[in-house]
Motif scaffolding. Structure first.
Motif, PDB file in Angstrom:
ATOM      1  N   ASN A 172       0.826  -1.207   0.000  1.00  0.00           N
ATOM      2  CA  ASN A 172       0.000   0.000   0.000  1.00  0.00           C
ATOM      3  C   ASN A 172       0.861   1.258   0.000  1.00  0.00           C
ATOM      4  N   TYR A 173       1.929   1.240   0.776  1.00  0.00           N
ATOM      5  CA  TYR A 173       2.800   2.414   0.832  1.00  0.00           C
ATOM      6  C   TYR A 173       3.518   2.633  -0.494  1.00  0.00           C
ATOM      7  N   ILE A 174       3.992   1.558  -1.094  1.00  0.00           N
ATOM      8  CA  ILE A 174       4.691   1.673  -2.378  1.00  0.00           C
ATOM      9  C   ILE A 174       3.751   2.199  -3.459  1.00  0.00           C
ATOM     10  N   LEU A 175       2.497   1.699  -3.462  1.00  0.00           N
ATOM     11  CA  LEU A 175       1.522   2.183  -4.440  1.00  0.00           C
ATOM     12  C   LEU A 175       1.248   3.674  -4.245  1.00  0.00           C
ATOM     13  N   TRP A 176       1.155   4.107  -2.973  1.00  0.00           N
ATOM     14  CA  TRP A 176       0.949   5.537  -2.720  1.00  0.00           C
ATOM     15  C   TRP A 176       2.148   6.349  -3.207  1.00  0.00           C
ATOM     16  N   SER A 177       3.354   5.845  -2.961  1.00  0.00           N
ATOM     17  CA  SER A 177       4.557   6.589  -3.346  1.00  0.00           C
ATOM     18  C   SER A 177       4.686   6.714  -4.858  1.00  0.00           C
ATOM     19  N   PHE A 178       4.099   5.771  -5.613  1.00  0.00           N
ATOM     20  CA  PHE A 178       4.124   5.865  -7.071  1.00  0.00           C
ATOM     21  C   PHE A 178       3.181   6.959  -7.575  1.00  0.00           C
ATOM     22  N   GLY A 179       2.134   7.233  -6.824  1.00  0.00           N
ATOM     23  CA  GLY A 179       1.157   8.234  -7.254  1.00  0.00           C
ATOM     24  C   GLY A 179       0.102   7.604  -8.145  1.00  0.00           C
ATOM     25  N   ALA A 180      -1.130   8.050  -7.985  1.00  0.00           N
ATOM     26  CA  ALA A 180      -2.228   7.523  -8.799  1.00  0.00           C
ATOM     27  C   ALA A 180      -3.188   8.675  -9.102  1.00  0.00           C
ATOM     28  N   ASN A 181      -2.934   9.378 -10.189  1.00  0.00           N
ATOM     29  CA  ASN A 181      -3.764  10.543 -10.494  1.00  0.00           C
ATOM     30  C   ASN A 181      -5.161  10.176 -10.934  1.00  0.00           C
ATOM     31  N   ASN A 182      -5.393   8.905 -11.287  1.00  0.00           N
ATOM     32  CA  ASN A 182      -6.743   8.468 -11.663  1.00  0.00           C
ATOM     33  C   ASN A 182      -7.626   8.198 -10.456  1.00  0.00           C
ATOM     34  N   MET A 183      -7.026   8.134  -9.264  1.00  0.00           N
ATOM     35  CA  MET A 183      -7.766   7.772  -8.066  1.00  0.00           C
ATOM     36  C   MET A 183      -8.231   8.990  -7.274  1.00  0.00           C
ATOM     37  N   VAL A 184      -7.858  10.180  -7.691  1.00  0.00           N
ATOM     38  CA  VAL A 184      -8.233  11.386  -6.961  1.00  0.00           C
ATOM     39  C   VAL A 184      -9.683  11.740  -7.293  1.00  0.00           C
ATOM     40  N   THR A 185     -10.499  11.904  -6.248  1.00  0.00           N
ATOM     41  CA  THR A 185     -11.917  12.203  -6.430  1.00  0.00           C
ATOM     42  C   THR A 185     -12.137  13.711  -6.543  1.00  0.00           C
ATOM     43  N   ARG A 186     -13.363  14.077  -6.909  1.00  0.00           N
ATOM     44  CA  ARG A 186     -13.685  15.488  -7.069  1.00  0.00           C
ATOM     45  C   ARG A 186     -13.610  16.220  -5.718  1.00  0.00           C
ATOM     46  N   ASN A 187     -14.083  15.563  -4.640  1.00  0.00           N
ATOM     47  CA  ASN A 187     -14.003  16.196  -3.317  1.00  0.00           C
ATOM     48  C   ASN A 187     -12.552  16.423  -2.897  1.00  0.00           C
ATOM     49  N   SER A 297       1.703   4.431 -21.305  1.00  0.00           N
ATOM     50  CA  SER A 297       2.719   3.424 -20.972  1.00  0.00           C
ATOM     51  C   SER A 297       2.395   2.622 -19.723  1.00  0.00           C
ATOM     52  N   HIS A 298       1.411   3.082 -18.923  1.00  0.00           N
ATOM     53  CA  HIS A 298       1.048   2.451 -17.643  1.00  0.00           C
ATOM     54  C   HIS A 298       2.205   2.469 -16.648  1.00  0.00           C
ATOM     55  N   ILE A 299       3.051   3.478 -16.770  1.00  0.00           N
ATOM     56  CA  ILE A 299       4.151   3.683 -15.819  1.00  0.00           C
ATOM     57  C   ILE A 299       3.724   4.764 -14.835  1.00  0.00           C
ATOM     58  N   PRO A 300       3.960   4.571 -13.534  1.00  0.00           N
ATOM     59  CA  PRO A 300       3.575   5.595 -12.551  1.00  0.00           C
ATOM     60  C   PRO A 300       4.182   6.957 -12.876  1.00  0.00           C
ATOM     61  N   ILE A 301       3.395   7.991 -12.646  1.00  0.00           N
ATOM     62  CA  ILE A 301       3.814   9.339 -13.030  1.00  0.00           C
ATOM     63  C   ILE A 301       5.033   9.787 -12.242  1.00  0.00           C
ATOM     64  N   ASN A 302       5.193   9.310 -11.000  1.00  0.00           N
ATOM     65  CA  ASN A 302       6.361   9.690 -10.209  1.00  0.00           C
ATOM     66  C   ASN A 302       7.639   9.082 -10.778  1.00  0.00           C
ATOM     67  N   VAL A 303       7.518   7.925 -11.383  1.00  0.00           N
ATOM     68  CA  VAL A 303       8.675   7.302 -12.040  1.00  0.00           C
ATOM     69  C   VAL A 303       9.047   8.103 -13.292  1.00  0.00           C
ATOM     70  N   ILE A 304       8.036   8.527 -14.035  1.00  0.00           N
ATOM     71  CA  ILE A 304       8.277   9.308 -15.252  1.00  0.00           C
ATOM     72  C   ILE A 304       8.965  10.626 -14.917  1.00  0.00           C
ATOM     73  N   SER A 305       8.507  11.298 -13.856  1.00  0.00           N
ATOM     74  CA  SER A 305       9.115  12.578 -13.476  1.00  0.00           C
ATOM     75  C   SER A 305      10.567  12.400 -13.065  1.00  0.00           C
ATOM     76  N   SER A 306      10.878  11.281 -12.406  1.00  0.00           N
ATOM     77  CA  SER A 306      12.265  11.029 -12.006  1.00  0.00           C
ATOM     78  C   SER A 306      13.145  10.731 -13.216  1.00  0.00           C
ATOM     79  N   VAL A 307      12.643   9.921 -14.140  1.00  0.00           N
ATOM     80  CA  VAL A 307      13.404   9.582 -15.345  1.00  0.00           C
ATOM     81  C   VAL A 307      13.667  10.834 -16.175  1.00  0.00           C
ATOM     82  N   PHE A 308      12.714  11.737 -16.179  1.00  0.00           N
ATOM     83  CA  PHE A 308      12.875  12.994 -16.917  1.00  0.00           C
ATOM     84  C   PHE A 308      13.816  13.953 -16.193  1.00  0.00           C
TER      85      PHE A 308
END
Length: 323
Positions: A172-187, A297-308
């Motif tokens: 759960n912690y690793i998944l959170w650290s990767f970031g999931a922008n599709n899981m953020v709700t409107r509230n 690519s289905h790669i976590p956005i936090n990984v993409i930002s680091s690679v960039f």
């Protein structure tokens, strides 16, 4: 306002709009116009994509602004939002919540809320500590060292928690650290928007004093700039901006360092007001672009930002070494 800045502003604004439209149409399903504005079987998917774009735009505003303020205040092009340990402490409080709340039964929406609140609470606690420490450290370099020590301590504690954590909690912690922008709700976006607006309000208060500070501390004081107040505003605004994004998307690294660097390359670095605006625009464009790559690519956005970010920072170091 110069003609060059107006052109840059319009180009970036149009690019953001086009990138957002592409992002809205990126996914497993091809959505139509009515899916976004009318009730249809795919309206829920359309809402998820709208939330995805909105959270990326807010993150694109927050992280580069925080990095820009840090770099201007410390006069260091490698300073970023995590330089004072804000991101690390937010990650630490989230780790505590994930690893020690497994016996507490809560609905999913409450779990997500408490997860975000824990990150914000950790950053606000560190903000109070930094404000107290800043009164004792008159030299800016000591505040950087203090932030580095806090980051190192938080990282060590997180590693210790991971070592003794159960498999599911660690996942759960690793998944959170990767970031999931599709899981953020409107509230959650509403809460994030409020925190970002607070951070932008305090950052707006820092721009004019930063102009005087860029000329040197002695000259700034002769102009009537309150350096202690400026330091407090920088800490508070960076805390709100960094913590809000970390709470909902996890630690997004390097963007706060790279975007201000690009803005200085494309426009006059001495124009602080224009640089602030360009940082927000370019940050939004890059974050929306990263979101498109993440969906493709289905790669976590936090990984993409680091690679960039890593090769760009390396090139900055090599460029400084040659200079």
């Amino acid at each position: 306002m110069s003609k060059k800045f107006k052109i840059l502003f319009l180009v970036l604004l149009v690019a953001i709009i086009f990138a957002s439209i592409i992002n809205l149409n990126t996914g497993f399903l091809n959505l139509s116009f009515k899916d976004f504005f009318l009730n249809s079987p795919n309206s829920d998917i359309a809402e998820i994509r709208i939330n995805r774009v909105l959270v990326m735009l807010l993150a694109g505003i927050s992280i580069p602004t925080s990095g820009f303020l840090m770099q201007e205040y410390f006069r260091n092009p490698l300073a970023g939002p995590d330089i004072l340990g804000i991101t690390s402490v937010s990650s630490l409080t989230v780790a505590f919540y994930i690893f020690f709340s497994q016996d507490i039964v809560l609905p999913d929406f409450l779990q997500n809320s408490f997860l975000s609140l824990s990150a914000v609470a950790g950053s606000l606690l560190l903000m109070l500590i930094l404000l107290s420490a800043s009164k004792k450290f008159q030299d800016k370099s000591y505040l950087i060292i203090f932030g580095f020590l806090v980051s190192a301590f938080a990282g060590a504690v997180v590693s210790l928690l991971q070592f003794y954590a159960e498999n599911q909690n660690l996942k759960n912690y690793i998944l959170w650290s990767f970031g999931a922008n599709n899981m953020v709700t409107r509230n959650q976006i509403y809460v994030l928007g409020i925190l970002v607006l607070l951070g932008l309000f305090f950052s707006f208060k820092t721009i004019k004093p930063l102009i005087g500070n860029s000329l040197g501390s002695s000259y700034a004081q002769s102009l009537g700039v309150n350096l202690n107040r400026l330091k407090m505003l920088i800490i508070v605004s960076s805390s709100f901006l960094s913590a809000s994004v970390t709470a909902f998307l996890g630690p997004i690294l390097f963007i706060g360092i790279v975007v201000p660097h690009f803005c200085r390359l494309i426009y006059n670095p001495a124009k602080i007001w224009q640089q602030w605006i360009l940082n927000m625009l370019l940050g939004m464009l890059i974050m929306v672009f990263f979101s498109i790559i993440a969906e493709k690519s289905h790669i976590p956005i936090n990984v993409i930002s680091s690679v960039f970010g890593i090769p760009v920072i390396l090139m900055m170091l090599l460029k400084q070494n040659k200079a």
